[in-house]
Design an enzyme around this catalytic site. Structure first.
Site, mmCIF file in Angstrom:
data_model
loop_
_atom_site.group_PDB
_atom_site.id
_atom_site.type_symbol
_atom_site.label_atom_id
_atom_site.label_comp_id
_atom_site.label_asym_id
_atom_site.label_seq_id
_atom_site.Cartn_x
_atom_site.Cartn_y
_atom_site.Cartn_z
ATOM 1 N N GLU A 122 -32.249 -16.770 71.002
ATOM 2 C CA GLU A 122 -30.995 -17.714 69.638
ATOM 3 C C GLU A 122 -31.859 -18.137 69.501
ATOM 4 O OE1 GLU A 122 -26.952 -19.085 71.113
ATOM 5 O OE2 GLU A 122 -26.989 -19.862 68.476
ATOM 6 N N GLY A 254 -28.821 -24.706 78.560
ATOM 7 C CA GLY A 254 -28.568 -24.886 79.384
ATOM 8 C C GLY A 254 -27.912 -23.529 79.860
ATOM 9 N N MET A 256 -27.453 -18.785 77.874
ATOM 10 C CA MET A 256 -26.801 -18.264 76.924
ATOM 11 C C MET A 256 -26.097 -17.051 76.735
ATOM 12 S SD MET A 256 -28.027 -17.911 73.168
ATOM 13 C CE MET A 256 -27.655 -16.056 72.774
ATOM 14 N N GLU A 257 -25.325 -17.072 75.511
ATOM 15 C CA GLU A 257 -24.375 -15.799 76.011
ATOM 16 C C GLU A 257 -24.441 -14.572 75.407
ATOM 17 O OE1 GLU A 257 -24.409 -18.587 73.802
ATOM 18 O OE2 GLU A 257 -23.722 -17.524 71.454
ATOM 19 N N ASN A 258 -25.528 -14.404 75.250
ATOM 20 C CA ASN A 258 -26.305 -12.746 75.567
ATOM 21 C C ASN A 258 -25.500 -11.520 76.071
ATOM 22 O OD1 ASN A 258 -29.199 -13.462 75.009
ATOM 23 N ND2 ASN A 258 -29.018 -14.289 76.972
ATOM 24 N N GLU A 291 -20.374 -19.420 77.878
ATOM 25 C CA GLU A 291 -20.744 -18.390 77.446
ATOM 26 C C GLU A 291 -20.365 -17.780 77.794
ATOM 27 O OE1 GLU A 291 -23.402 -19.346 75.990
ATOM 28 O OE2 GLU A 291 -24.326 -21.314 77.450
ATOM 29 N N HIS A 294 -17.829 -17.197 74.653
ATOM 30 C CA HIS A 294 -18.581 -16.445 73.791
ATOM 31 C C HIS A 294 -18.532 -15.112 72.982
ATOM 32 C CE1 HIS A 294 -20.702 -19.959 71.388
ATOM 33 N NE2 HIS A 294 -21.335 -19.984 72.477
ATOM 34 N N GLU A 313 -19.662 -22.071 68.227
ATOM 35 C CA GLU A 313 -19.911 -22.901 69.227
ATOM 36 C C GLU A 313 -18.700 -24.284 69.298
ATOM 37 O OE1 GLU A 313 -21.832 -22.943 71.205
ATOM 38 O OE2 GLU A 313 -24.068 -21.661 69.943
HETATM 39 N N1 BES Z 1 -25.623 -20.343 72.325
HETATM 40 C C1 BES Z 1 -25.988 -21.794 73.185
HETATM 41 C C2 BES Z 1 -27.283 -21.490 73.607
HETATM 42 C C3 BES Z 1 -27.978 -21.832 72.488
HETATM 43 C C4 BES Z 1 -28.613 -23.145 71.990
HETATM 44 C C5 BES Z 1 -29.249 -21.015 72.267
HETATM 45 C C6 BES Z 1 -29.708 -23.531 71.351
HETATM 46 C C7 BES Z 1 -30.367 -21.384 71.521
HETATM 47 C C8 BES Z 1 -30.573 -22.346 70.855
HETATM 48 C C9 BES Z 1 -24.874 -21.626 74.101
HETATM 49 O O1 BES Z 1 -23.687 -20.654 74.136
HETATM 50 C C10 BES Z 1 -24.360 -23.305 74.435
HETATM 51 O O2 BES Z 1 -24.179 -23.653 73.780
HETATM 52 N N2 BES Z 1 -25.606 -23.571 75.649
HETATM 53 C C11 BES Z 1 -25.021 -24.731 75.886
HETATM 54 C C12 BES Z 1 -23.824 -25.455 76.741
HETATM 55 C C13 BES Z 1 -22.907 -25.258 76.497
HETATM 56 C C14 BES Z 1 -21.542 -25.231 77.291
HETATM 57 C C15 BES Z 1 -21.947 -26.173 75.605
HETATM 58 C C16 BES Z 1 -26.469 -25.273 76.258
HETATM 59 O O3 BES Z 1 -26.721 -24.389 76.494
HETATM 60 O O4 BES Z 1 -26.659 -26.674 76.286
HETATM 61 ZN ZN ZN Z 2 -21.972 -21.756 72.785
#
Ligand code: BES
Ligand code: ZN
Length: 850
Positions: A122, A254, A256-258, A291, A294, A313
């Site tokens: 992503e 932080g 990723m929800e693969n 995650e 998701h 998100e």
């Molecule tokens: N899908 C995102 C990770 C992501 C973000 C991948 C940007 C690629 C580009 C994941 O679900 C996410 O939102 N992660 C957050 C933490 C969450 C608790 C808000 C993060 O990584 O900060």
């Molecule tokens: Zn997310």
């Protein structure tokens, strides 16, 4: 503006892909610098599309061979991808490419971290793995074979055959490429299992590097709690035989929800009492939940295009905040979320980077994983729930899951389910999604003949590209108190839909005290002129914990503003009111800790700017210090008692109750350290058996300039632990005086353990510098120059993280000419760098042009 940028992508240009992908077979032959990826995809014409150009994304791929229906072919390859003339009807395209994970420092696509292979796809990273229509509305069923010598070979979905040097995986659920994942390495697992509500057994694993296996238990507990919660609250069950989580040291985000294979920044999953703080535990619990959630909001129902990012998100952040509220204290979670929203989202919304929750154009999608999309996106869900009520909210969600399972959906689809369930027209509400900027809500009151009238006026300042703002639908939760503080009217929701609107309450005997925007029912800036005496009554008596806290904040802000702008001494009424709350043992210690929390100096600068003033970072720092010192002196006769009362006995437990007490304890300790030369903190530092108390002591000592010995001891004790070392790097910068913050950061970059390529380490130093308001915005400009130097260096290796950190500069224009000229010069210098990434170029030019 970015609109002139030829690389701009527009929402209005959306068209579906011309083909359907019936199946995708991938084979990976792993090698650090010469990994081969063989792909076999069956394409069929998409009856819902008229697109006839066959283009597959592909970046930094070395094409080895291509076959169309088994016959060698020679497609045209550009830096962006592959084009060929497709046959009519269905066909099979096979490609073989070579990629180099070991030299991939951008940490996007397939890369290596500490000898282990992992992926991050992503938003648009899959195109760095193989040629593919890398867009979220193209979904397919993936079958993957991994060939490699690594003992653990993982991908999405369920396990297939495996043997010496290979493993097969099959994911039965159609998914977009951004949810693809692969992990290979010498990993150990923390296993467990889960029985779903319909009785299906699921194998659970947390995979980590050897030596980290004792830091998995908490994450596993959080995962099982999340799985149960999603069944109970949203009726969502897990849908594969296995759920894997992997911890990776080098990760841009932080986690990723693969699908079936979540990949985590090790800082967001590994936990132990000795090495993790209470805040770490809470964050880990929340992010594991996020995650996992998701799987339904993001994976089973995904986004049609990246403009719809808030669909997954915003909703998933909302769901994880509900989860945390249920697991811990709901008021404390809400207060913390609002602090964060104001500090990050309001700042973004009020500056050059302001954009709608659903933007309608972007250059680099990675730059749109913002506080606005996430946190404001979550606020919009909360407002919808407030407006339609809990019952209809859950009905609408049930309909959403039923109607859109397997879809790549839009915000229109999302709002439609709410319209269908409630019969409401949400056209006006939709403006929250399409219009940027934080509304200001002005309140005036009238009381006559027992009739109390509140008049609200809403106004949203212009944002880049959106000069005119239409009124929004604003749910205003309100309660009324009698002048003695007793509640006469419990919370009701006023629904504001116009620019100006009045609401009346009849039959009152005296003018009430209103408690407006309870639970922070809308992401707006409330402007209500009330006296400090009224604020003190609200702080003492409001039944709504959020507004109770907010009243304390308002008092604090008023005192600070008077100090900054008029050199006034700290307001004794504020000190008295705060002291009363802090000494009240019937109140939750976590709440009292929040009441004691200093106001962010950046927020003060923001408020001054909104008042039409030019903030001086040094003056803000001095006023904040004076207030903190006065508060410590004012409370001095209670500090020893409060310290003892909030000390938690061993053994350490990472629950909300203990965490709340320790948070109060840390606040009290920082005040004591102002009075006793560091004696108490030094003792706590030496005897602490958990990181929360050890770090609280180190921070308190550093903040008062007594931290030298403790810092050295901390280093000696923890130099072998990467995640604890991040805390050590960050604390030294965070608690430096304005004069030395940039120098300390600079010196730390020469430390043998500083590693620019590890995002956690880079952020430890420079994130802390950016958050040290008076240090970063030092009048010499040395904070600006140092950060610019390092952003330029980092950009060449890792554009995504470099671009994110540019946001430190987003407030440059609010400061006086000396500051803003210096900042501007550094931004210009970054922009002039040869070979600057599209990511950083977009950020810096938007920040400059805003
Ligand atoms: N899908 C995102 C990770 C992501 C973000 C991948 C940007 C690629 C580009 C994941 O679900 C996410 O939102 N992660 C957050 C933490 C969450 C608790 C808000 C993060 O990584 O900060
Ligand atoms: Zn997310």
């Amino acid at each position: 503006m970015t609109d002139a940028n030829p690389k701009t992508v527009y929402l209005k240009d959306y068209t579906p892909f011309g083909w359907i992908l019936e199946s995708v077979h991938l084979t990976f032959r792993l090698h650090p610098t010469e990994t081969r990826v063989v792909s076999r995809i069956t394409f069929a014409p998409n009856p819902e599309s008229h697109q006839d150009r066959f283009f597959l994304h592909g970046e930094s791929l070395k094409l080895i061979s291509a076959k169309l229906n088994g016959q060698p072919c020679e497609p045209e390859v550009s830096p962006e991808g592959l084009t060929l003339t497709p046959p009519t009807g269905s066909f099979v395209l096979e490609t073989e490419v070579e990629i180099s994970p070991a030299t991939n420092t951008a940490l996007e696509g397939l890369y290596m971290s500490n000898g282990m292979y992992c992926t991050q796809c992503e938003a648009e990273g899959f195109r760095k793995i193989t040629f593919y229509p890398d867009r979220p509305d193209v979904m397919s069923i993936f079958t993957v074979r991994i060939e490699g010598a690594e003992p653990v070979l993982l991908s999405n979905g369920n396990k297939g055959e495996s043997g010496d040097g290979f493993a097969d995986w099959h994911d039965p659920w159609p998914k977009p490429a951004y949810l693809f994942a692969l992990v290979a390495g010498d990993l150990v697992n923390h296993p467990d299992q889960f029985k779903t509500s319909s009785g299906k057994d699921v194998e659970l694993n947390i995979w980590v590097r050897k030596g980290d296996e004792n830091k998995c238990a908490f994450g596993m507990k959080a995962l099982k709690a999340s799985m149960t919660w999603d069944e109970e609250v949203y009726g969502r069950e897990y849908d594969l035989d296995i759920f894997n989580i992997v911890a990776v040291d080098d990760f841009n985000m932080g986690a990723m929800e693969n699908k079936g294979l979540n990949i985590f920044n090790s800082s967001c999953v590994l936990a132990s009492p000795e090495t993790s703080t209470d805040d770490n535990f809470e964050r880990i619990e929340a992010i594991i939940a996020h995650e996992y959630f998701h799987n339904w909001t993001g994976n089973r129902i995904t986004c049609r295009d990246w403009f719809q990012l808030c669909l997954k998100e915003g909703l998933t952040v909302y769901r994880d905040s509900q989860f945390t509220s249920d697991m811990r204290s709901a008021p404390v979670k809400r207060i913390r979320d609002v602090i964060d929203l104001r500090g990050r989202q309001f700042r973004e919304d009020g500056g050059p980077l302001a954009h709608a929750v659903r933007p309608d154009s972007f250059v680099e999608i990675n730059n749109f994983y913002t506080a606005t999309v996430y946190e404001k996106g979550a606020e919009l869900i909360g407002m919808l729930k407030t407006l339609v009520g809990d019952a209809d909210y859950y009905k609408a969600l049930a309909l959403y899951f039923e109607r859109h399972d397997g879809d790549a959906a839009t915000i229109e689809d999302w709002l439609q389910v709410f319209e269908d369930v409630t019969g409401r027209n949400l056209k006006r509400f939709k403006r929250w999604y399409t219009s940027a900027g934080t509304p200001r809500l002005l309140v005036t009151e009238k009381f006559k003949n027992g009739r109390y009238t509140l008049t609200f006026k809403q106004e949203t300042p212009p944002t880049p590209g959106q000069p005119q703002k239409k009124p929004r639908v604003i749910p205003i939760a309100i309660g009324l108190l009698a002048p003695d503080g007793t509640e006469t009217h419990p919370t009701t929701i006023l629904e504001m839909t116009k620019r100006q609107q009045s609401f009346s309450f009849e039959g009152l005997t005296e003018k009430p005290i209103p408690s407006i925007l309870r639970e922070f029912s809308a992401p707006v800036i409330l402007q209500h002129d009330i006296t400090n005496a009224v604020r003190a009554i609200l702080l003492a008596h409001d039944t709504d914990p959020f507004n109770k806290w907010e009243a304390g904040q308002a008092l604090r802000r008023a005192s600070l503003m008077a100090s900054i702008t008029q050199g006034a001494a700290p307001d004794s009424a504020f000190l008295e009111a705060i002291a009363k709350v802090v000494r009240d043992d019937t109140l939750d210690p976590a709440f009292r800790a929040l009441v004691l929390q200093p106001m962010s100096q950046d927020d003060l600068a923001q408020d001054l700017t909104a008042d039409g003033q030019t903030p001086d970072p040094r003056a803000i720092y001095d006023a904040s210090e004076t207030l903190a010192q006065s508060l410590a002196e004012y409370l001095s006769d209670s500090l020893t008692r409060l310290y003892a009362a909030s000390t938690v006995e061993s053994p350490y437990r990472p629950d909300a109750e203990g965490a709340g007490k320790r948070a109060l304890n840390a606040r009290v300790l920082s005040m004591i350290t102002r009075m006793d030369g560091g004696k108490t903190a030094q003792k706590q530092f030496e005897h602490a058996d958990n990181m929360s108390q050890q770090l609280a002591a180190l921070n308190a000592l550093l903040a008062q300039g007594h931290g030298q010995d403790a810092s050295e001891a901390f280093f000696t004790q923890w130099q072998g632990d990467r995640l604890v070392m991040d805390k050590w790097f960050a604390a030294q910068v965070a608690f430096s005086e304005p004069e030395s913050a940039a120098d300390v950061a600079q010196r730390l970059t020469t430390h043998p353990l500083f590693d620019m390529k590890n995002p956690n380490r880079f952020r430890a130093v420079f994130g802390a510098l950016a958050m040290n308001h008076a240090g970063f915005h030092h009048i010499s400009g040395k904070g600006y120059t140092l950060l610019a130097d390092w952003l330029i260096k980092l950009d060449a290796a890792n554009p995504q993280t470099a671009a994110r950190m540019c946001t430190a500069f987003q407030t440059w224009a609010r400061y006086g000419a000396t500051h803003s000229d210096l900042a501007k010069a550094q931004l210009a210098r970054i922009l002039a760098t040869d070979g600057l990434s599209r990511d950083t170029e977009e950020m810096v030019s938007r920040i400059l042009e805003g």
